[in-house]
Design an enzyme around this catalytic site. Sequence first.
Site, PDB file in Angstrom:
ATOM      1  N   CYS A 164      20.071  63.935 -47.809  1.00  0.00           N
ATOM      2  CA  CYS A 164      20.622  65.291 -47.832  1.00  0.00           C
ATOM      3  C   CYS A 164      20.551  65.987 -46.474  1.00  0.00           C
ATOM      4  O   CYS A 164      21.058  67.098 -46.330  1.00  0.00           O
ATOM      5  CB  CYS A 164      19.892  66.115 -48.890  1.00  0.00           C
ATOM      6  SG  CYS A 164      19.887  65.315 -50.504  1.00  0.00           S
ATOM      7  N   HIS A 180      18.165  75.286 -47.283  1.00  0.00           N
ATOM      8  CA  HIS A 180      18.460  74.064 -48.035  1.00  0.00           C
ATOM      9  C   HIS A 180      18.587  74.420 -49.512  1.00  0.00           C
ATOM     10  O   HIS A 180      19.509  73.973 -50.184  1.00  0.00           O
ATOM     11  CB  HIS A 180      17.364  73.031 -47.796  1.00  0.00           C
ATOM     12  CG  HIS A 180      17.678  71.673 -48.344  1.00  0.00           C
ATOM     13  ND1 HIS A 180      18.835  70.990 -48.028  1.00  0.00           N
ATOM     14  CD2 HIS A 180      16.996  70.877 -49.212  1.00  0.00           C
ATOM     15  CE1 HIS A 180      18.848  69.825 -48.663  1.00  0.00           C
ATOM     16  NE2 HIS A 180      17.741  69.739 -49.390  1.00  0.00           N
ATOM     17  N   GLU A 239      10.147  75.480 -49.108  1.00  0.00           N
ATOM     18  CA  GLU A 239      10.998  75.978 -48.020  1.00  0.00           C
ATOM     19  C   GLU A 239      10.673  77.442 -47.725  1.00  0.00           C
ATOM     20  O   GLU A 239      10.630  77.859 -46.560  1.00  0.00           O
ATOM     21  CB  GLU A 239      12.476  75.818 -48.359  1.00  0.00           C
ATOM     22  CG  GLU A 239      13.388  76.219 -47.199  1.00  0.00           C
ATOM     23  CD  GLU A 239      14.857  75.948 -47.444  1.00  0.00           C
ATOM     24  OE1 GLU A 239      15.646  76.021 -46.476  1.00  0.00           O
ATOM     25  OE2 GLU A 239      15.237  75.645 -48.607  1.00  0.00           O
ATOM     26  N   LYS A 265      24.302  76.620 -52.001  1.00  0.00           N
ATOM     27  CA  LYS A 265      24.283  75.620 -53.079  1.00  0.00           C
ATOM     28  C   LYS A 265      24.329  76.291 -54.451  1.00  0.00           C
ATOM     29  O   LYS A 265      24.664  75.642 -55.438  1.00  0.00           O
ATOM     30  CB  LYS A 265      23.046  74.736 -52.975  1.00  0.00           C
ATOM     31  CG  LYS A 265      23.061  73.726 -51.840  1.00  0.00           C
ATOM     32  CD  LYS A 265      21.840  72.811 -51.905  1.00  0.00           C
ATOM     33  CE  LYS A 265      21.836  71.785 -50.784  1.00  0.00           C
ATOM     34  NZ  LYS A 265      21.524  72.377 -49.467  1.00  0.00           N
ATOM     35  N   HIS A 287      24.945  70.831 -54.899  1.00  0.00           N
ATOM     36  CA  HIS A 287      24.323  70.086 -53.794  1.00  0.00           C
ATOM     37  C   HIS A 287      25.192  68.887 -53.442  1.00  0.00           C
ATOM     38  O   HIS A 287      25.279  67.925 -54.199  1.00  0.00           O
ATOM     39  CB  HIS A 287      22.926  69.637 -54.208  1.00  0.00           C
ATOM     40  CG  HIS A 287      22.115  69.075 -53.084  1.00  0.00           C
ATOM     41  ND1 HIS A 287      22.623  68.828 -51.833  1.00  0.00           N
ATOM     42  CD2 HIS A 287      20.808  68.695 -53.024  1.00  0.00           C
ATOM     43  CE1 HIS A 287      21.686  68.328 -51.060  1.00  0.00           C
ATOM     44  NE2 HIS A 287      20.572  68.258 -51.766  1.00  0.00           N
ATOM     45  N   PHE A 312      15.531  63.201 -49.009  1.00  0.00           N
ATOM     46  CA  PHE A 312      14.589  62.198 -49.512  1.00  0.00           C
ATOM     47  C   PHE A 312      14.078  61.350 -48.343  1.00  0.00           C
ATOM     48  O   PHE A 312      14.793  61.087 -47.384  1.00  0.00           O
ATOM     49  CB  PHE A 312      15.276  61.291 -50.530  1.00  0.00           C
ATOM     50  CG  PHE A 312      15.478  61.915 -51.887  1.00  0.00           C
ATOM     51  CD1 PHE A 312      14.957  63.151 -52.213  1.00  0.00           C
ATOM     52  CD2 PHE A 312      16.219  61.233 -52.855  1.00  0.00           C
ATOM     53  CE1 PHE A 312      15.147  63.708 -53.470  1.00  0.00           C
ATOM     54  CE2 PHE A 312      16.422  61.784 -54.115  1.00  0.00           C
ATOM     55  CZ  PHE A 312      15.881  63.017 -54.424  1.00  0.00           C
TER      56      PHE A 312
END
Length: 422
Positions: free
Chosen positions: A172, A312, A323, A344, A349, A408
């Site tokens: 991502c 994010h 975050e 998002k 996403h 990830f």
Amino acid sequence: MATRRVVVTGLGALTPVGNTAEELWSALKQARSGVGPITKFDATTKNAQGEFEYATRIAAEVKNFDPLQYVDKKEARRLDPFLQYAMACGVMAVDDAGLDTSKVDGTRFGVLIGSGIGGIQTLLSTHDTLREKGPDRVSPFFIPMMIVNMASGLVSMRFGAKGPNSAVITACATGNHAIGDAFRIIQRDEADLMIAGGAEAIIIPLTIAGFCAMKAMSTRNDEPTKASRPFDAGRDGFVCGEGGGVLVLESLEHAVRRDARIYAELVGYGMTGDAHHMTAPDPEGDGAARAMAAALRDAGLSGPEVGYINAHGTSTQYNDKFETLAIKRVFGDHTRRLAVSSTKSMTGHLLGAAGGVEAIATVLALHHGVLPPTINYETPDPDCNLDYVPNQARKQDVEFALSNAFGFGGTNATVAFRKYLP
């Protein structure tokens, strides 16, 4: 040698809320969700016990996309959907930049487009062909249709871009890494122009099943438009999206020489690793904080100069909490005056394409003096207590903004933009 300034001169977007950058921006200002029931396959099947086989039956799909607007019918048949998306975004970005590529030095013109997963649809359909019809029926285009770097390859061929040609595959964080790496290439005077971003097309049974197995996605199936709710106390997972986001980056000298319209200046880039867990972010927000701090250092910025962060903000419990913690670590007292939002909440996403799309949103926020909102923000979470620009866009002039992307494997990337000042 002095570091060259880099500006954004073209935008190409294909998203669940619009098939151009202009449509994307309009939807974000209107706080409109692109999430709905999955239509690309039947996600409503039930097992023998009468239970739904897919816990999540919603996604943020691209709608009414016609690849023949960008490639001919023969080529379209040979391209995995993620490559169709990348080509469309590349064409739109170059057109938006007003580039006459016949007048560009091709050896100084590069492409860097990534994808988190790449041609998985082609992989699975070709595996079915092999199993059902044998190896003689496997297409000679199978490998090039599947590999991630073919996005950059095809776009470079389309425009005669013979300079740096590469790809990024960092889950991502892909879009931000692609943009940041392209930024570095121009800064180092290895190119004058770069097309950079990401594309993703993964709304298929296997991928949705995999994310369901991880219990990573929202199961708010009866209220799809309310499912993606970053930073809200009721968030229960991310919503899978698809599409692409591509920017034309250009040295300032090159852009001025051709009298290009300039959206914003790209001024900083930071990347780090968590070294913590395969999928979970660092619980102290360490890697995310260091990525933001690195982007600020690279840009020569102090925290209080930043007015907006495109987070994010995935709508998962851990990401949004950590975050938020990372932002507080970096910005300290200034955090109270900092606007933070997650687009998002509207687009879902887009995985490897998320960074590209969110960089476009950040650039347009600076360019137009409007901050996109975080929609579905209804119930505050004590662990997420920042100004998330809740539920409606806000007119606000900002000089500097960050865009975050974390993936990830603990990979983190932050890019910093400045409102363009000649």
